[in-house]
Design an enzyme around this catalytic site. Structure first.
Site, mmCIF file in Angstrom:
data_model
loop_
_atom_site.group_PDB
_atom_site.id
_atom_site.type_symbol
_atom_site.label_atom_id
_atom_site.label_comp_id
_atom_site.label_asym_id
_atom_site.label_seq_id
_atom_site.Cartn_x
_atom_site.Cartn_y
_atom_site.Cartn_z
ATOM 1 N N HIS A 194 46.987 34.938 62.717
ATOM 2 C CA HIS A 194 48.403 34.800 63.077
ATOM 3 C C HIS A 194 48.508 34.624 64.586
ATOM 4 O O HIS A 194 48.135 35.511 65.341
ATOM 5 C CB HIS A 194 49.174 36.060 62.650
ATOM 6 C CG HIS A 194 50.601 36.089 63.126
ATOM 7 N ND1 HIS A 194 51.202 37.240 63.591
ATOM 8 C CD2 HIS A 194 51.533 35.115 63.207
ATOM 9 C CE1 HIS A 194 52.458 36.970 63.931
ATOM 10 N NE2 HIS A 194 52.678 35.685 63.708
ATOM 11 N N GLY A 242 58.620 42.512 58.783
ATOM 12 C CA GLY A 242 59.714 42.694 59.728
ATOM 13 C C GLY A 242 59.695 44.083 60.350
ATOM 14 O O GLY A 242 59.371 45.081 59.683
ATOM 15 N N ASN A 245 57.765 29.541 63.200
ATOM 16 C CA ASN A 245 58.628 29.390 64.375
ATOM 17 C C ASN A 245 58.690 27.900 64.681
ATOM 18 O O ASN A 245 57.906 27.399 65.487
ATOM 19 C CB ASN A 245 58.040 30.122 65.606
ATOM 20 C CG ASN A 245 58.430 31.572 65.695
ATOM 21 O OD1 ASN A 245 58.787 32.191 64.705
ATOM 22 N ND2 ASN A 245 58.369 32.129 66.886
ATOM 23 N N HIS A 265 58.932 35.922 56.990
ATOM 24 C CA HIS A 265 57.634 35.577 57.597
ATOM 25 C C HIS A 265 56.733 36.786 57.665
ATOM 26 O O HIS A 265 55.618 36.709 58.185
ATOM 27 C CB HIS A 265 57.824 34.953 58.981
ATOM 28 C CG HIS A 265 57.965 35.915 60.124
ATOM 29 N ND1 HIS A 265 58.838 36.977 60.104
ATOM 30 C CD2 HIS A 265 57.352 35.951 61.343
ATOM 31 C CE1 HIS A 265 58.744 37.627 61.256
ATOM 32 N NE2 HIS A 265 57.860 37.036 62.021
ATOM 33 N N VAL A 318 43.520 38.369 64.051
ATOM 34 C CA VAL A 318 42.544 37.710 63.183
ATOM 35 C C VAL A 318 41.919 38.821 62.370
ATOM 36 O O VAL A 318 41.497 39.838 62.936
ATOM 37 C CB VAL A 318 41.462 36.953 63.987
ATOM 38 C CG1 VAL A 318 40.449 36.329 63.028
ATOM 39 C CG2 VAL A 318 42.082 35.887 64.885
#
Length: 470
Positions: A254, A395, A337, A392, A227
């Site tokens: 996240h 990576g 996901n 997303h 956060v």
């Protein structure tokens, strides 16, 4: 006395064949022998295994005997000889092992199409950054362990300068209004409609997970979950919220569906492996037919876990925004996901995005960088070769083990200082140097998304270093 719980590993150790009989035996013991000791249960199961004919008419154990009498070693489902063609974005900085993983996935008999995002790296089943469309089948490990892991960005009416002038208040909010870690729970549970959902009563695996879900609602996981406060820069004057281009204070989070999602993923992955036996190199890609009870059950449980993850983010943001006395101006959020039913190649397919952002035409999403690198508010272009997907995040370019061994605490401290970032928690496994360059990743997917704005982290809250949940 707690209820007895047998595992597939225990039954295999007794000599039971891999297949549906494993699940039947576990369910029979759980329902009819809850007070038995492990030794007593194993004795019963061994007796049935030794002479199933003797138990074929037993009202309780007959179900196990019936499977043992007809089951032989399950047939291994063959993969296609050659993979379906698929697009790779940013192939020049994706490792060969990652591509090999998607090659295995795309050879599944149910596979129809796939794509590999520029942030891709190896995982279990599908690689992280892998996208796979299947015909009427869902792959639990194609979704991942942290079902519904997602991003949520709130754009607030606070002045940008307050991040410095009220820095202690922002940090206090991060410390007091968030909880991180695999077992993190709040002492006082918050009410939320997601906890009233009928799936908690109707799906067996979920019945015992309601208390865990209630306690962990509004908490964050470990690993790369965070956060953070930062600066949102709106670049597109024609944005969906009619916000003037410029800088705003933003709150970005996240995380996913916490312990509940992990247990759902584990349960249905084990079940899929029992029902769908694949070659060793593809065993984590075991799938469930959507026409079966197991497939429908997983689909409902997965969607509940996704909605639960969304509720977690909303509660975190609600607490943080209230603590700072702010007003919400706009919000962007997305799963990365998950599996969706979508139309591609002229038919409805199940699209698995494991560490990939939905990027249908006009769809908004968040692609974060690292704790020092910018994240991006993006608008999807609906590129069909990517199955309407994008990366997303940046990576990983280093495993967690390699990052801990390669990056010193002093190097990490200096990088944070040079970028004006305050870190609360976190570990060397999440050091910025462990990640690919987000700008390179974004350049490799310019055909997939357009940039609406940026988010620059300034105060980051994470769990202490530990295993990831993504």
């Amino acid at each position: 006395m707690s209820e007895l719980k047998m595992t597939g590993k225990q039954l295999l150790g007794l000599g039971y064949p891999q297949g549906p009989v494993i699940r039947v035996a576990i369910d029979v013991i759980a329902e009819h022998y809850p007070a038995a000791t492990p030794e007593e249960a194993e004795a019963v199961l061994s007796s049935v295994l030794k002479d199933p004919v003797a138990y074929q008419h037993d009202p309780v154990l007959g179900a196990i005997a019936a499977h043992l009498m007809v089951e032989e070693k399950p047939e291994v489902i063959a993969l296609r000889d050659t993979p379906v063609d698929y697009a790779i974005f940013g192939a020049e900085f994706i490792e060969e092992g990652t591509i090999k993983q998607l090659n295995n996935a795309i050879r599944l008999p149910v596979a129809v199409a796939g794509a590999l995002m520029p942030d891709a790296h190896q995982g279990y089943g599908l690689p992280i950054g892998g996208v796979l469309a299947t015909d009427n089948a869902v792959i639990p490990y194609g979704v991942g362990v942290d079902i519904g892991c997602r991003m949520c960005l709130s754009i607030l009416d606070l002045p940008e300068a307050s991040l410095e002038t009220q820095a202690s208040n922002y940090q206090k909010a991060l410390k007091n209004k968030t909880k991180f870690g695999a077992g993190a729970e709040w002492k006082r549970n918050d009410a939320d409609p997601v906890l009233e959902r009928s799936e908690f009563r109707e799906i067996p695996v979920l019945r015992n997970l309601l208390d865990k879900a209630a306690g962990q609602l509004g908490t964050s996981g470990s690993g790369n979950h965070f956060v953070e406060w930062g600066i949102v820069t709106i670049l597109d004057a024609n944005n969906e919220w009619n916000l003037a281009p410029g800088n705003y204070v933003g709150l970005l989070s996240h995380s996913g569906s916490r312990g509940m999602g992990a247990q759902v993923a584990g349960h249905y992955t084990r079940l899929a492996k029992e029902l769908c036996v694949l070659p060793k190199e593809a065993q984590h890609l075991a799938y469930l037919d959507m026409n079966t009870e197991a497939g429908q059950e997983y689909w409902l449980a997965m969607n509940l876990a996704g909605d639960y993850a969304s509720a977690c983010h909303h509660l975190i943001h609600q607490r943080m925004i209230a603590e700072m006395g702010a007003t919400l101006l706009a919000r962007v959020e997305n799963h990365h996901n998950f599996a969706w039913k979508e139309i591609h190649h002229g038919k409805e397919l199940i699209v698995h995005r494991k560490g990939a952002t939905p990027a249908g035409k006009g769809m908004l999403g968040i692609i974060p960088g690292s704790m020092t690198a910018p994240g991006f508010i993006v608008r999807g272009k609906g590129e069909e070769s990517s199955l309407h997907s994008a990366s997303h995040g940046a990576g990983r370019q280093m495993s967690r083990t390699k990052a801990i061994a390669s990056i010193t605490a002093e190097e990490m401290r200096k990088m944070l200082q040079d970028n004006g970032v305050t870190l609360i928690g976190g570990g060397l496994d999440e050091a910025p140097g462990a990640y690919k360059d987000i700008n390179t990743v974004m350049s490799a997917q310019s055909d997939l998304v357009e940039t609406v704005g940026r988010f620059q982290p300034k105060m980051v809250r994470m769990a202490d270093g530990g295993p990831a949940e993504d």
